[in-house]
Design a protein around this motif. Structure first.
Motif, short mmCIF file in Angstrom:
data_model
loop_
_atom_site.label_atom_id
_atom_site.label_comp_id
_atom_site.label_asym_id
_atom_site.label_seq_id
_atom_site.Cartn_x
_atom_site.Cartn_y
_atom_site.Cartn_z
N GLY A 1 11.13 5.62 -7.75
CA GLY A 1 12.28 5.76 -6.85
C GLY A 1 12.09 6.64 -5.63
O GLY A 1 13.00 7.35 -5.24
N GLU A 2 10.91 6.56 -4.99
CA GLU A 2 10.70 7.38 -3.79
C GLU A 2 11.45 6.82 -2.59
O GLU A 2 11.90 7.56 -1.72
N GLU A 3 11.56 5.50 -2.54
CA GLU A 3 12.23 4.87 -1.40
C GLU A 3 13.75 4.89 -1.62
O GLU A 3 14.22 4.58 -2.70
N PRO A 4 14.50 5.22 -0.57
CA PRO A 4 15.96 5.22 -0.72
C PRO A 4 16.55 3.80 -0.74
O PRO A 4 17.76 3.63 -0.70
N LEU B 1 -2.42 11.27 -1.96
CA LEU B 1 -2.95 10.40 -0.92
C LEU B 1 -1.85 9.40 -0.56
O LEU B 1 -1.14 8.89 -1.44
N HIS B 2 -1.71 9.11 0.73
CA HIS B 2 -0.70 8.16 1.18
C HIS B 2 -1.24 7.44 2.42
O HIS B 2 -2.10 7.97 3.12
N ILE B 3 -0.72 6.25 2.68
CA ILE B 3 -1.09 5.58 3.94
C ILE B 3 -0.41 6.32 5.08
O ILE B 3 0.66 6.92 4.92
N GLU B 4 -1.03 6.27 6.27
CA GLU B 4 -0.54 7.10 7.38
C GLU B 4 0.81 6.62 7.93
O GLU B 4 1.64 7.43 8.33
N GLN B 5 1.04 5.30 7.98
CA GLN B 5 2.28 4.73 8.54
C GLN B 5 2.43 5.07 10.02
O GLN B 5 3.54 5.20 10.54
N ASN B 6 1.30 5.23 10.67
CA ASN B 6 1.24 5.53 12.09
C ASN B 6 -0.17 5.09 12.50
O ASN B 6 -0.95 4.68 11.63
N PHE C 1 8.89 11.27 5.06
CA PHE C 1 8.79 12.18 3.91
C PHE C 1 8.05 11.48 2.78
O PHE C 1 7.86 10.27 2.80
N HIS C 2 7.61 12.27 1.82
CA HIS C 2 6.87 11.75 0.67
C HIS C 2 7.27 12.57 -0.54
O HIS C 2 7.93 13.60 -0.40
N ASP C 3 6.81 12.14 -1.73
CA ASP C 3 7.11 12.91 -2.93
C ASP C 3 6.66 14.36 -2.78
O ASP C 3 7.28 15.27 -3.34
N PHE D 1 0.79 -1.23 0.00
CA PHE D 1 0.00 0.00 0.00
C PHE D 1 0.83 1.28 0.00
O PHE D 1 0.37 2.32 -0.48
N ASP D 2 2.02 1.21 0.57
CA ASP D 2 2.87 2.40 0.67
C ASP D 2 3.14 2.93 -0.74
O ASP D 2 3.76 2.24 -1.55
N GLY D 3 2.65 4.13 -1.03
CA GLY D 3 2.84 4.70 -2.36
C GLY D 3 1.74 4.28 -3.32
O GLY D 3 1.00 5.11 -3.85
N VAL D 4 1.60 2.96 -3.48
CA VAL D 4 0.63 2.42 -4.44
C VAL D 4 -0.79 2.91 -4.13
O VAL D 4 -1.59 3.17 -5.04
ZN LIG Z 1 5.58 6.04 0.60
#
Ligand SMILES: [Zn+2]
Length: 423
Positions: free
Chosen positions: A131-134, A197-202, A367-369, A97-100
């Motif tokens: 390439g958002e993820e390092p 829109l992004h998942i909260e990750q919290n 962080f996000h795009d 879900f992260d990003g997608v």
């Molecule tokens: Zn993300």
């Protein structure tokens, strides 16, 4: 408000089909999702996204960094477009879900707007960022960073993965043109605004049982590498009062960082982490002669972040002097935090309320795009709940009812701003 009546509801089945469709492109099947930037798997996924966008009737372009742009043309295409979307790469053994989530809800939102027949003056573009993820090349937001003009051809030539593969070479191998990086560049005024829109990750949303969060600000990272040089010596022979223990000094610095960040009152949210430590010679009976460690400071307030960095560096210097060890601090990265545009926050909040979805305001620690988009266009972000707050792991989960809510609010807000002259 009459357009809300004509906008069809988002389709959970279609959202799930896309989530699963994208998740097929995975280098670690059975152990989370791994889709690193510029791999064969990621490139195949890009083609899948491109074809799904084409099926929606969007005008699709893939730029030189591999960002996929799907546009629903407006009636006045000469106006600056409105953007939505998020990234489609993942970390190692990450989730689906992260990003997608932001890619598929963006596609759904544009589909809803097109199906409603509602007129919109500005072009609406959903972007799947690369390439958002390092995770692979050590630097995040490669696709959006290039748009912000914060990445050069020289950078692409110097970035390597763990196997030594150079990003520049990998891009050429995959059919992209890294030398054309400047063509991705967007300047102020080129884009009217962006809603991601992004998942909260919290787990704030889950704990408060809310379907949506409106992001107030996105923290950015400040990273530096610290090298402490003492004197390696015999663990038994060298008395305590005369030794120069580089590790003891590094530990004191790490605790000082923790206190300074905890006590910082200049910002609503900040973090400080020593995540990597390397001792030399790293042997049980030798006093460590040298230690290298990383410092990661995240803050949603730029002034607070700068003040924190100065305080941390002063404190490290004092500790080094007191312990008579050498100290070198190398700044690696200092991105500016981004504050959401108040009008975009209000639009998201109002459209959520109009749909009967309760929301609250949140700070984004990760962080996000949008952090890089925010350097050239006003940004707003919508968060959807992450089950148990988990992300960057195989257990990452967001119920499709929340994706549905997010897609609907995104559609309403995008249509709204696409008809505005100014924010
Ligand atoms: Zn993300």
């Amino acid at each position: 408000m009459e357009r809300l009546i004509t906008m069809p509801p988002a389709d959970e089945a279609r959202l799930n089909r896309w989530i699963n469709g994208i998740d097929q492109f995975n280098d670690t099947v059975g152990d989370g999702t791994t889709r690193h930037y510029m791999t064969a798997t990621e490139c195949a996924c890009r083609e899948y996204i491109r074809s799904e966008m084409e099926k929606l009737g969007l005008r699709v372009e893939v730029d030189c960094m591999g960002n996929v742009h799907g546009t629903l043309p407006g009636t006045e295409p000469e106006l600056a477009p409105v953007w939505t979307g998020s990234h489609f790469d993942t970390v190692l053994h990450g989730g689906r879900f992260d990003g997608v989530a932001g890619v598929v809800t963006g596609m759904e939102a544009l589909h809803l707007i097109a199906s409603s027949g509602a007129a919109h003056r500005r072009d609406l573009t959903v972007i799947a960022y690369g390439g958002e993820e390092p995770a692979r090349f050590g630097i995040g937001c490669i696709g959006s960073r290039a748009m912000a003009g914060r990445l050069s051809v020289e950078d692409l030539k110097s970035l390597r993965d763990q196997d030594g593969t150079v990003l520049y070479d990998e891009m050429k191998l995959r059919g992209f043109d890294p030398d054309a990086i400047a063509s991705c560049r967007r300047k102020e005024g080129d884009v009217f605004c962006s809603l991601e829109l992004h998942i909260e990750q919290n787990k704030v949303l889950e704990e408060r049982d809310l379907p949506l969060g409106i992001v107030k600000a996105i923290c950015s990272a400040l990273n530096f590498v610290v090298t402490v040089t003492g004197q390696a010596a015999h663990a038994g022979g060298m008395p305590m009062d005369v030794r120069k223990d580089a590790y003891a000094a590094a530990c004191e610095m790490s605790l000082a960082l923790e206190s300074l960040v905890r006590e910082n009152r200049l910002s609503e949210y900040c973090t400080g982490t020593v995540g990597y430590v390397q001792l030399s010679p790293n042997a049980p009976n030798i006093i460590p002669g040298q230690v290298q460690f990383t410092v990661d400071i995240r803050d949603c307030n730029a002034a607070s972040k700068d003040a924190l960095m100065n305080a941390v560096q002063d404190e490290f210097q004092k500790i080094a002097e007191k312990r008579d060890v050498g100290l070198r601090m190398e700044l690696q990265n200092n991105d500016k935090p981004v504050v959401s545009h108040p009008v975009l926050m209000a639009a998201l909040e109002q459209h959520a309320a109009a749909r009967g979805y309760e929301s609250c305001e949140l700070i984004s620690g990760p962080f996000h795009d949008s952090l890089f988009l925010g350097t050239f266009t006003p940004v707003g972000m919508l968060f959807v709940p992450s089950k148990a707050g988990l992300s960057h792991c195989p257990e990452e989960w967001t119920d499709s009812k929340y994706l549905k809510a997010g897609a609907e609010v995104l559609a309403d807000a995008l249509l709204d701003v696409a008809n505005r002259d100014t924010l």
